[in-house]
Each structure stands twice: as structure tokens, then as C-alpha cells.
Write an enzyme that holds these catalytic residues in place. Structure first.
Site, PDB file in Angstrom:
ATOM      1  N   ASP A 256      75.239  59.829  75.744  1.00  0.00           N
ATOM      2  CA  ASP A 256      75.708  60.459  74.541  1.00  0.00           C
ATOM      3  C   ASP A 256      74.723  60.668  73.630  1.00  0.00           C
ATOM      4  OD1 ASP A 256      77.745  61.263  72.795  1.00  0.00           O
ATOM      5  OD2 ASP A 256      78.227  59.256  71.905  1.00  0.00           O
TER       6      ASP A 256
ATOM      7  N   GLU B  91      71.184  65.096  71.712  1.00  0.00           N
ATOM      8  CA  GLU B  91      70.885  66.249  71.373  1.00  0.00           C
ATOM      9  C   GLU B  91      69.335  66.354  71.039  1.00  0.00           C
ATOM     10  OE1 GLU B  91      73.870  64.853  70.384  1.00  0.00           O
ATOM     11  OE2 GLU B  91      74.884  65.743  71.872  1.00  0.00           O
TER      12      GLU B  91
ATOM     13  N   ASP C 158      83.181  66.031  71.090  1.00  0.00           N
ATOM     14  CA  ASP C 158      84.401  65.695  70.246  1.00  0.00           C
ATOM     15  C   ASP C 158      85.141  66.775  69.855  1.00  0.00           C
ATOM     16  OD1 ASP C 158      82.879  63.224  70.591  1.00  0.00           O
ATOM     17  OD2 ASP C 158      81.748  63.347  68.549  1.00  0.00           O
TER      18      ASP C 158
HETATM   19  O1  MIG Z   1      78.895  59.304  66.814  1.00  0.00           O
HETATM   20  O2  MIG Z   1      80.088  56.548  70.903  1.00  0.00           O
HETATM   21  O3  MIG Z   1      81.100  62.022  71.619  1.00  0.00           O
HETATM   22  O4  MIG Z   1      83.062  60.385  72.905  1.00  0.00           O
HETATM   23  O5  MIG Z   1      83.126  57.879  71.707  1.00  0.00           O
HETATM   24  C1  MIG Z   1      79.727  59.357  67.630  1.00  0.00           C
HETATM   25  C2  MIG Z   1      81.190  56.757  70.245  1.00  0.00           C
HETATM   26  C3  MIG Z   1      79.272  58.837  68.999  1.00  0.00           C
HETATM   27  C4  MIG Z   1      80.362  60.605  70.381  1.00  0.00           C
HETATM   28  C5  MIG Z   1      80.811  60.759  71.408  1.00  0.00           C
HETATM   29  C6  MIG Z   1      81.940  60.107  71.746  1.00  0.00           C
HETATM   30  C7  MIG Z   1      82.058  58.387  71.711  1.00  0.00           C
HETATM   31  C8  MIG Z   1      81.167  58.260  70.330  1.00  0.00           C
HETATM   32  N1  MIG Z   1      80.052  58.828  70.336  1.00  0.00           N
END
Ligand code: MIG
Length: 842
Positions: free
Chosen positions: A447, A450, A525
Site C-alpha cells: 500500500d 505511489e 480507497d
Molecule cells: O492512509 O493501511 O488503500 O486499504 O486500509 C491510508 C490503511 C492507508 C490505504 C489503503 C487502505 C488501507 C489504509 N491505507
């Protein structure tokens, strides 16, 4: 301070304007003055000292690489490309005073010398497929402001193509947009965009590949440039479809179809085929930000089992760690992760942990002893953090031009990122996953890659961050969009090294072209809204048309409060997506399948069970995606490319060639029009049939997703299960849906579902052909291909004729050899339990 603000405002205005800016004023490449020919293609020498390579890679694949005002560089490197040694493709070169033509058996590249314009034509029909609208161009004078602070980091390069009257555009990977991209404009710059809605652009991923389609004839275009890139499909002008980037090379690959499936196959050859994930990755998955402590994870699984809901995977979101330190467990929440994994494993459930790129920036406290144990992930890291220590000592972290560490702020607070362009750093990162595998973790979820930075999401703060990039020492402007690709690569290769007998399972949010070699994806998200739900179909199908077959979205939506109806309709799409996972944000309202009451839970159960029954079909289709690049989750136009009525149809989808689904995408709606392409279609639930070529009005109470089977297909199904491997597949049912001639065909793909042995031929592919005979149907079973030996099981066949009550069934042990037999026995069989039987009409 004031000054800084002004700079930012100015820069923002420039960003907003850029895509609309007029590329016609850019400097054009010079005319061709001479050319040389090699065994790869031709190199054009231009009047302005520019050089252009036209390289023949395959009969249907040509690369165009331009270097403006200077010779082509000797270095040639892209993180996206999987295959660069294409050899021995015959081609001819011919010339007239005005043109140079490079021709393969399929494709003609006609280069007009002055001005330098490139046409792509079909070699046989000479039909024009794609033509330059103006010569390739570059921003020598800095007319277009870039979004980079360092103007030397790049120069805008662009190519412009004539927009044709009937031309449609597909692809570009993950876009919050409709299926047909005609008249749209898009930017690629990997961005953390929670709660995005239709039209938000860019979002997480960059896949600069698109498909143009006009009157059934398709071509592909892959602009392999990882800088911030722009695509305009007739948005700024009626005349042109152009693409460009803020730096790097004009470097694109042209794919000749005419079929989209063929283009996707070639694109997979070039950028990599998706390896098969483990079969359980097709199982149902449950997540939430975050399930902790261990007792709560156990309770989730207990609920699933008690409620007879299928489940294969639970995800552990960021709170399993010690204050968000990756490669650690918070033992006050998860005292013994391995014991937990084993306990869940006995119930058929696997754990996947989230792993973010941000490593807590944590210089050791004075006097803190080094971690010497074999399992530092379970030891307190408050005084010393082994991952930071190791990475710093080895100098694997990203630095600014000044040499200072780059310190973004993410979940652990001040953090550092790894320079994944360094092979040693990738190896180190991959090997760190021992901390998960040792504790029984089955897969990895990447996650924030980017990469997201709470200080600045635009990337500007990172512009002077340098990556090694094969010795190029390039900046963020070039490397941002490939960061996630390389992190996923490090992860995948690490899992492969650490556990060579098991297929890696990786999920990512951000990506660049080529990501399919290493990772599956989900769409980030989303909102728990009907608008977001409707985007599922164009997004999944577009990803499939962009080389990413393994896709899915948080079922029920990630942000906000959903409701039972939305959740059910969401499952009615998600149960057929490769990635089937319910997930919810930290403060979002609970939305596990049972949270809105038994009525909804019963419907959801029905669909989850059906997914597991369909696993033989889904897995066969997934293997096709691996082998051919043609995705599982398809827009209708992929199967019906000659049918213009499918060109902007994105509220229906197909799974493989055979299943068509027309979900309900609005609240309180209980019926809709469904478009049927030509042929016969069978209602999956009732067996009733429809003649295609038009739309029909279809009822769809909440318990029902309109679902149809293509006449001419055979759907293989297995036993109902609550997790992959729960029961031996002792019997496979082939449901035969004859076409207008009484014929049907399919193949069934099987392997061990977990090892990489399938790459060495250890699989079994069984082909079945059915034809109508005088007394019934003749079934031809061909000799299975491959060396995989499945356990003893029986094959059952049922003919789904137009009359749903008049079915023929037979069954026998899989002979493992070619066999022909006739089905003549007619007996009414138990009709399928439709969800109506349990759900009732609401
Ligand atoms: O700033 O890890 O897209 O699935 O639950 C949010 C917490 C960070 C974004 C992900 C989401 C995840 C969440 N993350």
C-alpha cells in the site's frame, strides 16, 4: 513564505493548464535526410541531427524511438519491458523520393521524409491504421511549463496522431473513468487519492498503454515513458489524439491487431505475462483497517465458519505492527503470530499482511544493543529498529541530490524509502519478508507505494530525490511512477526466493506497466456509494485491457457508511472479480457480510458459494489470462469486437468468453435492459433463452444478478466449498449450453494450485466438444494435455436445452484419455436452488 506560496500557486496553475496546452507550437523533428538499415530495422537521420529508430520486434510489433537534435543514446533501459531480444523477424525496406517503407508480413510503416510523418498500415489491405497528425515534437524553448522544479530534469516530448471519426479508445490502466476514453484527457502521475470519484485523475497507477478501435480494427500503443505523461483522445482538438511526457524519450510501441486479444497477447509478451497466483487467491477475502488483536481475527473467522460463509484469507492492516514499523509484529496485539496462522490454517484461512514502503526513520537510542536474534520482528524495536539500521548501514535509502536522506512522513511518522532501483536493495527488501513467512503469513499487500507522503502528495517535495536507476542517477520525475513496480518486484522475487515451492501472492495499489509480472491489484480507497459501485465495471475491464488481469475493488466500498442493498449489489459484481475482498476504512461502519442482517447475509452467502462452485471455470479463465494476456473480467467489446453496440457498453461485463453479467448499479432498481450480442443466451438462473443482437428487459430483484451463459459454451463447476481445498474435487459438472447448431465447447485447466510446477508442463488441459446427434448429444473428450495427475474424480455432464425442465445428464470417471460417447438418457433433474428460495422477494 509569501513568495513560496506564490510559486506553488503558479506551479499549480501550470499543472492545470498543461493538458490543454497546445502542442502544435512545439519544435518539430527535422525531415529525414538519410537512413541506415540494420537487422533490427532502420535508423532515420534528420536535418536537425535528430535520430529515429524504427525497430521491428515482431510481425505485428514495431518500436519507434526518437532522440531530438542528437543521436540515439547507446543506453536503452526500461523497467516495464520483460522481453527485449526479439530476433529474426523478416522485414523489407523500400524507398521512393518521398517515402521509406518498412514492411513485415502484417504491418507497413510508411515514413514520409518531409515533414517526417509516420503512417501504420495493414500490410495486406494497405488500410491506414494510424497516422501522425504532425511530426514528433519536443519543447526546446520551454513553452510548456512542467511540474518539475528542476527544468533540466526533462523536456516535454509529444506525438500526435490523426483522430478518426469513428475511433474509440480503451486502456490507460487504472482510471476513474468510463470504458471508452474517446474525447477524454488523462494524466499519469501515481497519486494517493482516497475517496476518488469519477473524473478524478490521476489516481494510483500509470499504465501508458491504450488500444484504438475503429470499425472492428484495433491497434495498440504503448508509450513507455515513466515521467508524468499526458494522453488526449480528441479532447483539445477534433483532429488529434496526442500523448506526451514531461521528460524522457519519445519511445513507443505500435501493436497491429486487428484483434484486441492478439494485441493483449503481444503486450504481455513485451511487458510480461501474469504468473498464476495460488488458487486460494481466488478465494473470498475479508479485511478491515484493522482487525486486532489476534482474538478479533479469530472471531471474524469464527463468525465466517459459524455462518457457513466461505473464506480463504483475512488481511492484517497497519495495526499489526509495532507503531507501523514494517517487518515487525506488535506482540501485545499478536502474541504469537505463527500460532495464530496455524490455528486459522486449520480452519482453512490464510493471513495476508500489509507492507508499506515507509520505514520508520529511527536512529538507535544511545547504548541500545543490536538485534542479534533470528526473529527480530518479534522483539521490541522502540530503542533500535533493525530494518532502519540495516538499510542505513547498506546505504539503500533514497537521498536528495544534496546527499541528505529523504525523509517523508507516512504512518510511522518520519520515514525513509528504499531505492528499489538498486538490485542489492531489492534483494535485501525481498529477503526481509522472512519475517512474515517465518510467522506463517501467506501473502503480501503493498500500500502507499505511489509513494504517498503526508507532507506533500504532489511529489514536488521529492523532485530532487535521486535514484540509482541503473547508474543514470535519475530524479523523482522519472522514478515516481516506477517506484511501486520495483517495490512489488522486490517483494515478489523475495517471496519466490524464500519459498521456491510456492507461488507468491502480492497485491499492490500503485503500479507502472509491467506490474502484472509481480503483483495483483485493487482499486484503492473507493467510497461506499452507488456511483463508486458503477465504476467497478469500467475500471476492472479497462485494467484488463491494459495488461492487468487480476483486479478487484473493496467490496461494499472503503469510505463511509454502506447499507445491505449496496453491499449485496457490490458482491453481485465482486463475486466474479479475480480479487474478491470486503474491506473497510478505520472509522467506516462495519460491513462484513452479516452486518446488515440475515436477509442480506443469506443472499451474499449464495453468491460466495457460487463463486467457489465456479472455481474450475474461473481458474481456467485465469490461466488463459496468464498464458494469452486476455483478461478474465472483460468488457463485451473484447469478445464482440465487430459489434459497435458494445463499444461504450460498460454496465455489463463478461467472465471469459462464456458468462455475461448485467449487475444492478442503482438503489431500489429491480429490473434493467440487458444487451445481448448475437447468438443464443441462456438465463443462468432459469435456463430460459434469449436471442441476441438486441436488448431485453430483465427482472432483477435484490437476490438476483442478471447472469447469462453464451450458447455454445460449457461451464465446468466443482463442489460447494467454504475454502479452497476444503473438499477433494471428486466430481466436476460440465453444464452444456448448446448454440443454434447444437454445438458447444470448452477446455478445463487444472494444476496443483500452489506450486510453480505448472510452468514446467505439470498441468492438465481437457478439451470437450459437444454436438447434437439424432438421439441426443455426442460428447468428444480429447486426450488431456500436460503431465498433472488429478485425484480420481468423475465427470458429470448436463445438457441445458432451451426447455429448462428437459435435461440430459450422465456421469463417469474421468478416463484420462480421448473418449467419445453419446448422451441419450433424458431425465428431469433437480433445478438449481436460486437465491429466491432462500431470499424471498423484496
Ligand atoms: O492512509 O493501511 O488503500 O486499504 O486500509 C491510508 C490503511 C492507508 C490505504 C489503503 C487502505 C488501507 C489504509 N491505507
Amino acid at each position: 513564505m509569501k513568495r513560496l506560496n506564490l510559486v506553488i500557486v503558479f506551479a499549480f496553475a501550470a499543472v492545470a493548464n498543461l493538458a490543454a496546452q497546445d502542442i502544435t507550437h512545439l519544435e518539430k523533428i527535422g525531415s529525414v535526410v538519410s537512413f541506415s538499415q540494420s537487422d533490427r530495422g532502420v535508423v532515420l537521420n534528420c536535418a536537425d541531427d535528430s535520430q529515429v529508430l524504427i525497430a521491428v520486434l515482431a510481425p505485428d510489433l514495431v518500436r519507434v524511438r526518437a532522440s531530438f537534435t542528437k543521436p540515439l543514446p547507446t543506453t536503452d533501459h526500461s523497467w516495464a519491458i520483460a522481453k527485449s531480444n526479439w530476433s529474426g523477424v523478416p522485414f523489407t525496406v523500400s524507398e521512393t523520393s518521398t517515402e521509406i517503407t518498412v514492411a513485415t508480413s502484417e504491418l507497413e510503416v510508411v515514413i514520409h521524409r518531409s515533414p517526417l510523418l509516420i503512417d501504420f498500415r495493414d500490410a495486406r489491405s494497405h488500410e491506414l491504421l494510424n497516422a501522425d497528425e504532425q511530426p514528433m515534437a519536443y519543447d526546446a524553448k520551454g513553452l510548456l511549463s512542467t511540474t518539475m522544479f528542476d527544468p533540466k530534469a526533462g523536456m516535454f516530448v509529444a506525438a500526435s496522431k490523426k483522430l478518426r471519426f469513428d475511433e474509440h479508445f480503451y486502456g490507460l490502466g487504472e482510471k476513474a473513468a468510463r470504458l471508452d476514453k474517446r474525447r477524454g484527457k488523462f494524466v499519469n502521475w501515481n497519486s494517493d487519492t482516497p475517496g476518488y470519484t469519477e473524473g478524478r485523475d490521476p489516481i494510483y497507477q500509470t499504465i501508458p498503454f491504450y488500444i484504438g478501435l475503429q470499425r472492428g480494427v484495433a491497434y495498440g500503443m504503448f508509450f513507455d515513458n515513466s515521467y508524468r505523461s499526458y494522453f488526449d483522445f480528441g479532447h483539445s482538438s477534433q483532429q488529434r489524439a496526442w500523448f506526451g511526457a514531461e521528460g524522457g524519450e519519445m519511445n513507443y510501441y505500435f501493436f497491429h491487431g486487428p484483434s484486441i486479444k492478439k494485441i493483449l497477447g503481444r503486450y504481455a509478451d513485451l511487458t510480461g505475462h501474469m504468473p498464476l497466483p495460488p488458487l486460494w487467491a481466488l478465494g473470498n477475502q475479508q479485511s478491515r483497517w484493522s482487525y486486532y488483536p489476534d482474538a478479533m481475527v479469530e472471531e471474524v473467522v469464527r463468525q465466517y465458519r459459524e455462518r457457513d460463509l466461505p473464506l480463504d484469507v483475512v488481511h492484517l492492516d497497519i495495526d499489526y505492527m509495532q507503531a507501523y514499523r514494517v517487518f515487525t509484529f506488535d506482540t501485545s496485539r499478536f502474541a504469537n503470530p505463527k500460532a495464530l496462522a496455524e490455528k486459522l490454517g486449520r480452519q482453512g484461512v490464510k493471513l495476508v499482511t500489509i507492507v508499506d514502503p515507509g520505514i520508520k526513520h529511527q536512529p538507535p537510542a544511545e547504548g541500545a544493543p543490536e538485534h542479534r536474534s533470528a526473529n527480530p520482528e518479534l522483539e521490541p524495536q522502540a530503542k533500535r529498529y533493525y530494518v532502519f539500521d540495516q538499510g542505513l548501514a547498506k546505504n539503500y535509502f533514497q537521498r536528495r541530490k544534496s546527499g541528505a536522506l529523504f525523509i517523508p512522513s507516512v504512518w510511522p511518522g518520519e520515514s525513509v524509502f528504499v531505492d528499489y532501483t538498486l538490485p542489492d536493495a531489492r534483494r535485501w527488501w525481498g529477503d526481509l519478508h522472512r519475517a512474515y513467512l517465518d510467522n506463517g503469513i501467506a501473502g503480501i499487500w503493498n500500500d502507499m507505494n505511489e509513494p504517498s507522503d503526508f507532507i506533500d502528495q504532489t511529489g514536488k517535495n521529492q523532485m530532487d530525490v535521486v535514484s540509482n536507476d541503473e547508474g543514470e542517477q535519475s530524479t523523482h520525475a522519472k522514478n515516481r511512477n516506477v517506484f511501486a513496480l520495483l517495490m512489488a518486484r522486490a517483494t515478489y522475487e523475495g517471496l519466490e526466493r524464500l519459498r521456491p515451492d510456492k507461488r507468491p501472492y502480492v497485491i499492490t495499489r500503485a503500479a507502472y506497466a509491467g506490474i502484472q509480472r509481480y503483483s495483483t491489484m485493487w482499486t484503492g480507497d473507493t467510497n461506499s456509494t452507488w456511483e463508486a459501485l458503477a465504476l467497478n465495471i469500467p475500471m476492472f475491464t479497462t485494467l484488463g485491457l491494459s495488461g492487468e488481469p487480476f483486479v478487484g475493488s473493496d467490496i461494499g466500498g472503503f469510505i463511509g457508511r454502506g447499507n445491505g442493498e449496496l453491499l449485496v449489489r457490490s458482491y453481485q459484481i465482486g463475486f466474479l472479480a479475480p480479487f474478491c475482498r470486503n474491506h473497510k476504512e478505520l472509522s467506516g461502519y462495519d460491513q462484513e457480510p452479516w452486518r446488515f442482517g440475515k436477509f442480506y447475509e443469506d443472499i451474499i452467502r449464495k453468491y460466495l458459494k457460487l463463486r467457489y462452485e465456479l472455481l474450475p471455470f474461473l481458474y481456467t479463465t485465469l490461466e488463459e489470462a496468464h498464458r494469452t494476456g486476455v483478461p478474465l473480467f472483460r468488457p463485451l467489446l473484447l469478445n464482440y469486437q465487430d459489434d459497435p453496440d458494445t463499444y461504450n457498453l460498460d454496465d455489463q461485463f463478461m467472465v471469459g468468453n462464456d458468462l455475461m453479467v448485467a449487475p444492478i448499479l442503482k438503489p431500489d432498481v429491480r429490473s434493467r435492459f440487458v444487451y445481448f450480442p448475437k447468438g443464443i443466451w441462456y438465463d443462468y438462473w432459469t435456463g430460459g433463452s434469449y436471442v441476441g443482437g438486441t436488448s431485453h428487459w430483465i427482472e432483477a430483484d435484490l437476490y438476483k444478478v442478471p447472469m447469462f451463459v453464451r450458447g455454445g459454451s460449457i461451464i465446468p463447476t466443482g463442489p460447494e466449498m467454504n475454502y479452497v481445498g476444503e473438499k477433494p474435487v471428486s466430481s466436476i459438472m460440465f453444464s452444456i449450453y448448446p448454440d443454434e447448431n447444437g454445438s458447444a465447447t470448452t477446455t478445463l485447466y487444472e494444476d496443483d494450485g500452489q506450486s510453480p510446477e505448472y510452468r514446467r508442463g505439470v498441468f492438465r488441459r481437457t478439451t470437450i466438444n459437444v454436438e447434437r446427434s439424432r438421439r441426443g448429444y455426442i460428447v468428444n473428450l480429447s486426450r488431456p494435455v500436460g503431465t498433472f495427475q488429478p485425484a480420481q474424480r468423475s465427470f458429470r455432464f448436463q445438457i441445458k436445452t432451451h426447455d429448462p425442465f428437459n435435461r440430459m445428464v450422465t456421469s463417469f470417471a474421468d478416463p484420462g484419455v480421448a473418449r467419445t460417447f453419446e448422451i441419450t438418457e433424458i431425465k428431469p433433474i433437480r433445478t438449481r436452488r436460486t437465491p429466491k428460495a432462500i431470499g424471498g422477494n423484496r
